[in-house]
Structures are given as C-alpha cells and as structure tokens.
Design a protein around this motif. Structure first.
Motif, PDB file in Angstrom:
ATOM      1  N   GLN A 254       0.819  -1.193   0.000  1.00 57.81           N
ATOM      2  CA  GLN A 254       0.000   0.000   0.000  1.00 57.81           C
ATOM      3  C   GLN A 254       0.869   1.265   0.000  1.00 57.81           C
ATOM      4  O   GLN A 254       0.599   2.225  -0.734  1.00 57.81           O
ATOM      5  N   LEU A 255       1.918   1.239   0.833  1.00 55.66           N
ATOM      6  CA  LEU A 255       2.833   2.382   0.871  1.00 55.66           C
ATOM      7  C   LEU A 255       3.521   2.573  -0.468  1.00 55.66           C
ATOM      8  O   LEU A 255       3.731   3.710  -0.932  1.00 55.66           O
ATOM      9  N   ASP A 256       3.869   1.444  -1.081  1.00 51.95           N
ATOM     10  CA  ASP A 256       4.519   1.519  -2.384  1.00 51.95           C
ATOM     11  C   ASP A 256       3.580   2.144  -3.408  1.00 51.95           C
ATOM     12  O   ASP A 256       3.999   2.975  -4.231  1.00 51.95           O
ATOM     13  N   SER A 261       2.265   6.746  -6.446  1.00 50.64           N
ATOM     14  CA  SER A 261       1.150   7.552  -6.976  1.00 50.64           C
ATOM     15  C   SER A 261       1.358   9.043  -6.724  1.00 50.64           C
ATOM     16  O   SER A 261       0.603   9.881  -7.256  1.00 50.64           O
ATOM     17  N   ALA A 262       2.329   9.396  -5.923  1.00 49.70           N
ATOM     18  CA  ALA A 262       2.585  10.798  -5.600  1.00 49.70           C
ATOM     19  C   ALA A 262       3.131  11.539  -6.809  1.00 49.70           C
ATOM     20  O   ALA A 262       3.873  10.981  -7.636  1.00 49.70           O
ATOM     21  N   GLY A 263       2.773  12.835  -6.907  1.00 42.76           N
ATOM     22  CA  GLY A 263       3.278  13.650  -8.014  1.00 42.76           C
ATOM     23  C   GLY A 263       4.692  14.114  -7.784  1.00 42.76           C
ATOM     24  O   GLY A 263       5.414  14.452  -8.742  1.00 42.76           O
ATOM     25  N   GLU A 264       5.121  14.195  -6.536  1.00 46.30           N
ATOM     26  CA  GLU A 264       6.483  14.604  -6.231  1.00 46.30           C
ATOM     27  C   GLU A 264       7.439  13.407  -6.337  1.00 46.30           C
ATOM     28  O   GLU A 264       7.057  12.261  -6.151  1.00 46.30           O
ATOM     29  N   GLY A 265       8.679  13.749  -6.628  1.00 46.85           N
ATOM     30  CA  GLY A 265       9.719  12.724  -6.611  1.00 46.85           C
ATOM     31  C   GLY A 265      10.143  12.424  -5.174  1.00 46.85           C
ATOM     32  O   GLY A 265      10.286  13.339  -4.364  1.00 46.85           O
ATOM     33  N   ILE A 266      10.301  11.149  -4.846  1.00 45.98           N
ATOM     34  CA  ILE A 266      10.687  10.746  -3.488  1.00 45.98           C
ATOM     35  C   ILE A 266      11.812   9.721  -3.595  1.00 45.98           C
ATOM     36  O   ILE A 266      11.702   8.744  -4.362  1.00 45.98           O
ATOM     37  N   PHE A 267      12.847   9.898  -2.823  1.00 47.43           N
ATOM     38  CA  PHE A 267      13.892   8.879  -2.736  1.00 47.43           C
ATOM     39  C   PHE A 267      14.470   8.869  -1.331  1.00 47.43           C
ATOM     40  O   PHE A 267      14.371   9.853  -0.584  1.00 47.43           O
ATOM     41  N   GLY A 268      15.015   7.733  -0.957  1.00 49.72           N
ATOM     42  CA  GLY A 268      15.628   7.572   0.356  1.00 49.72           C
ATOM     43  C   GLY A 268      17.124   7.422   0.246  1.00 49.72           C
ATOM     44  O   GLY A 268      17.650   6.918  -0.760  1.00 49.72           O
ATOM     45  N   LEU A 269      17.815   7.877   1.288  1.00 50.67           N
ATOM     46  CA  LEU A 269      19.277   7.788   1.340  1.00 50.67           C
ATOM     47  C   LEU A 269      19.704   7.094   2.626  1.00 50.67           C
ATOM     48  O   LEU A 269      19.029   7.212   3.659  1.00 50.67           O
ATOM     49  N   THR A 276      18.529   4.367  -1.371  1.00 53.88           N
ATOM     50  CA  THR A 276      17.971   3.101  -0.873  1.00 53.88           C
ATOM     51  C   THR A 276      16.645   2.763  -1.551  1.00 53.88           C
ATOM     52  O   THR A 276      16.297   1.589  -1.678  1.00 53.88           O
ATOM     53  N   PHE A 277      15.872   3.766  -2.004  1.00 54.52           N
ATOM     54  CA  PHE A 277      14.654   3.543  -2.784  1.00 54.52           C
ATOM     55  C   PHE A 277      14.329   4.815  -3.561  1.00 54.52           C
ATOM     56  O   PHE A 277      14.836   5.903  -3.254  1.00 54.52           O
ATOM     57  N   MET A 278      13.440   4.674  -4.552  1.00 60.67           N
ATOM     58  CA  MET A 278      13.049   5.825  -5.371  1.00 60.67           C
ATOM     59  C   MET A 278      11.666   5.547  -5.948  1.00 60.67           C
ATOM     60  O   MET A 278      11.385   4.414  -6.393  1.00 60.67           O
ATOM     61  N   ASN A 279      10.793   6.538  -5.941  1.00 62.38           N
ATOM     62  CA  ASN A 279       9.450   6.301  -6.474  1.00 62.38           C
ATOM     63  C   ASN A 279       9.418   6.535  -7.988  1.00 62.38           C
ATOM     64  O   ASN A 279      10.404   6.964  -8.622  1.00 62.38           O
ATOM     65  N   LYS A 280       8.238   6.297  -8.560  1.00 60.85           N
ATOM     66  CA  LYS A 280       8.085   6.352 -10.008  1.00 60.85           C
ATOM     67  C   LYS A 280       8.265   7.771 -10.541  1.00 60.85           C
ATOM     68  O   LYS A 280       8.904   7.988 -11.586  1.00 60.85           O
ATOM     69  N   ALA A 281       7.726   8.770  -9.810  1.00 62.62           N
ATOM     70  CA  ALA A 281       7.841  10.165 -10.267  1.00 62.62           C
ATOM     71  C   ALA A 281       9.296  10.602 -10.309  1.00 62.62           C
ATOM     72  O   ALA A 281       9.728  11.286 -11.251  1.00 62.62           O
ATOM     73  N   ALA A 282      10.080  10.190  -9.299  1.00 64.74           N
ATOM     74  CA  ALA A 282      11.497  10.538  -9.282  1.00 64.74           C
ATOM     75  C   ALA A 282      12.208   9.905 -10.460  1.00 64.74           C
ATOM     76  O   ALA A 282      13.071  10.527 -11.108  1.00 64.74           O
TER      77      ALA A 282
END
Length: 373
Positions: A254-256, A261-269, A276-282
């Motif tokens: 669900q979190l994934d 689904s977010a419009g902003e780019g999100i990634f973890g470091l 460590t991860f990156m969403n589709k928008a990023a």
C-alpha cells in the motif's frame, strides 16, 4: 611338682611294688623246694628289675626331655604364629577401618551428588517450565528440528500461525508439512531449503521473504532465521524463529502504491548518501531506473553541479547534511541533473530518518519547478 617328677615317682612305686611281689614269690618257691641244688632267684630278680627300672627311667626322662624341647619349639612357633596373626589382625583392622572411612567418605560424596542431582533436576524442571512459558509468550513462532528435519518442539505462536497442534508437529518433517512448496506453486526441494541447510552446514540462515503453508493448505509470507544447535561442537539440529509478515507486506505494498502515486519525486538515502529507494515520479523526472540508482551516491549522479556548471561539494549539500546533522533541510531553488545530462530547477525537503535514537539516513521529497511554473 612337674609332670616328669610325678611320672618318675609313679614308675618307681610300680617297680618297687612289682619287685616286692616277685621277692615274696621267690621266697615261697624257695621254701617249698626240697632240692638242695636249687638256687633262689629273688636276688637276681631285684638286680634285673633295678636294671629295667634304670633303663626305663632313663628312657622316660629322655623322652620327656625330647618332648619338652619339641613342646618349647611348638610353643615358640605358636607364639610366632600368634604374633603374626596379631599383626595380620592389626593390619586387617587398620585396612577395615581405612576402607570403612573411605566408604563413609564415598557414601557422603554419593549422597551429596544424589542431592545435587535431585536439586539440579528440580532446577532443570523449573527452568524448562520457565523457558516453556517464555517460548509460549513470544510474539514470534519458534520451533526446533533435529538433524532429520523432524520437529522437536513448537511454541504456542507457531501452532497458532501454522494451524497444527504441537502434538501433530512433533516427530514430523517440518519441510513436508510447512515448507514443501514455493510461492509460485512449484515444489521446494528440501536440499535447497535454508532451514535444512542450517543443521547441515552449521551456519545461520536468514530469509526476509518466504512462505509457510498451514494445515488447511493456505500460505502466508514469513521472515525467518534458522540457527544451528551445537552440543559439544556437534550439530544436533536447528532452532527456527519466524514471523508472519503478510500484514507488513500488505502495508508495504500500500505504501509503495501511495509513494508511486505521488506527483512529487521521493527517494531515500542511507547514512553515506547512497540511494535506498526511489518512487516512479522521481524515476521519470531524473531519467534513471530505480535499479540504476539503488546503492549509488545520489549527489554524484543527480546533484553534482551548480546551475553554472561548477562543481558542487557534497559537504555543502543540504540533502547530504540531513544524513549527518539530523536536521530537516529545505531548499526552494536548486538544480537536479537528469541521466541525459540536462538539468531542471527543483524545490525539496531533506528529512532525516531516525530509528530509535540512531540516525540512519534521510528521505528527500522534491518537485520539478519547471513543470509547475
């Protein structure tokens, strides 16, 4: 008065008595005999008797003397034997006393050992009850297996998750009951099973995404650790600790979905600034696939230069700073670089990730200001 003296007197009396009778008989014979040539024998009788008496007395004295010598020798031997017997008896008494003492010591030690064993068994029973209570209170499923892969014990949580009672599991093959099939429905050979390998190679095996099968033939996602059991450096089996991560997997999915689904780019470091991860928008905005950035330095690939092309030191980067100082950093006008070498203006928040009291990385949320403008 000695026995020899008494015997000599008695022998003398007998001889004198016998000599008196013979003398009397000789006188009677001599009176009744009318032959003038007859010579009376009473004098010769006395002589012969006294000779016999002397010889007999001598022999008696000799025999008595020899008997006395032999008696003294026998008494000496008897005395020696008595002394020896007394020594043996004394030695035997000492040995018996020593053995009795040793037996009493051994008996005392044995009684202490028995008492200690009884106490140890009582403490062992108490400890087993306590461990059993602890195992049944654990939030994770726990079971043990021997070197044949058969279940030796299972706690309450394990039976609850698997649907099998402890009696139904014990003595049965864990793999055949619980781990026989992969997630895709294909058979799972026991030789490839990490749980099986733990009690074969003596290594700890950990799986973060596997499936166990229940009694009603349904499956659920599990995370488990299989730890070998060693007894005097000899492998005797393994202990498996597992947890149902189905709910966590659903939440993660669900979190994934939400993140992607977010419009902003999100990634973890991580703490070193690696992705460590990156969403589709990023991924769309930067032109990098997730697998191309995971484990790589975000700054070197995306934030390496200023808008004028000059080098951007990582130590000056607000995104990287969040991984070091634990503070939230915001930038409303900055540049990110895409895979194709182009750049775009971004606005971002770099928020530190703190687990417990430990700083473990940061999450960056950004948006392309060029698109929004």
């Amino acid at each position: 008065m000695t026995k020899i003296f008494r015997a000599s007197i008695l022998l003398s009396l007998l001889f004198f008595f016998s000599a008196g009778i013979l003398y009397f008989l000789d006188i009677q014979i001599a009176r009744s005999c009318s032959d003038p040539t007859f010579v009376p024998y009473h004098l010769w009788s006395f002589v012969v008797l006294f000779l016999l008496y002397g010889i007999t007395l001598f022999l008696v004295i000799q025999a008595s003397s020899s008997f006395q010598k032999e008696q003294k020798q026998l008494q000496g031997k008897l005395s020696s034997c008595t002394d020896t017997l007394n020594d043996v008896q004394s030695t035997l008494d000492d040995a018996v006393e020593k053995k009795t003492f040793e037996m009493s010591v051994i008996n005392g030690s044995l009684n202490r050992e028995i008492a200690e064993r009884i106490q140890a068994e009582a403490e062992g029973i108490k400890l087993r009850k306590r461990l059993h209570a602890i195992l049944n209170s654990a939030g994770d499923g726990i079971f043990g297996i021997d070197t044949s892969g058969k279940v030796t014990f299972a706690n309450h949580k394990a039976t609850e998750l698997l649907g099998w009672s402890e009696e139904e599991l014990i003595g049965k093959s864990h793999h055949d009951l619980v781990h026989h099939t992969r997630r895709n429905g294909h058979d799972f050979p026991v030789e490839e099973c990490p749980i099986y390998m733990a009690y074969k190679d003596g290594q700890v095996h950990f799986e973060t995404d596997d499936v166990f099968w229940t009694k009603n033939n349904s499956s659920f996602s599990v995370e488990y650790t299989s730890t070998p059991l060693l007894d005097n450096k000899e492998l005797t089996g393994a202990v498996v600790v597992f947890k149902d991560i189905s709910k966590a997997k659903r939440i993660e999915k669900q979190l994934d979905l939400i993140v992607n689904s977010a419009g902003e780019g999100i990634f973890g470091l991580d703490i070193e600034g690696n992705v460590t991860f990156m969403n589709k928008a990023a991924s769309i905005m930067l032109g990098w696939k997730q697998e191309e950035l995971i484990g790589k330095s975000h700054h070197k690939l995306v934030h390496h230069s200023h808008a004028d092309g000059s080098h951007y030191d990582e130590e000056d980067c607000p995104i990287f700073a969040a991984c070091k100082d634990g503070q939230v950093h915001f930038k409303s006008d900055d540049i990110f670089w895409a895979k194709d070498g182009s750049s775009f203006t971004v606005e971002y928040n770099s928020t530190p990730i703190i687990e417990g009291k430990r700083l473990t990385g940061a999450v960056v949320v950004f948006r392309d200001l060029t698109t929004f403008s």
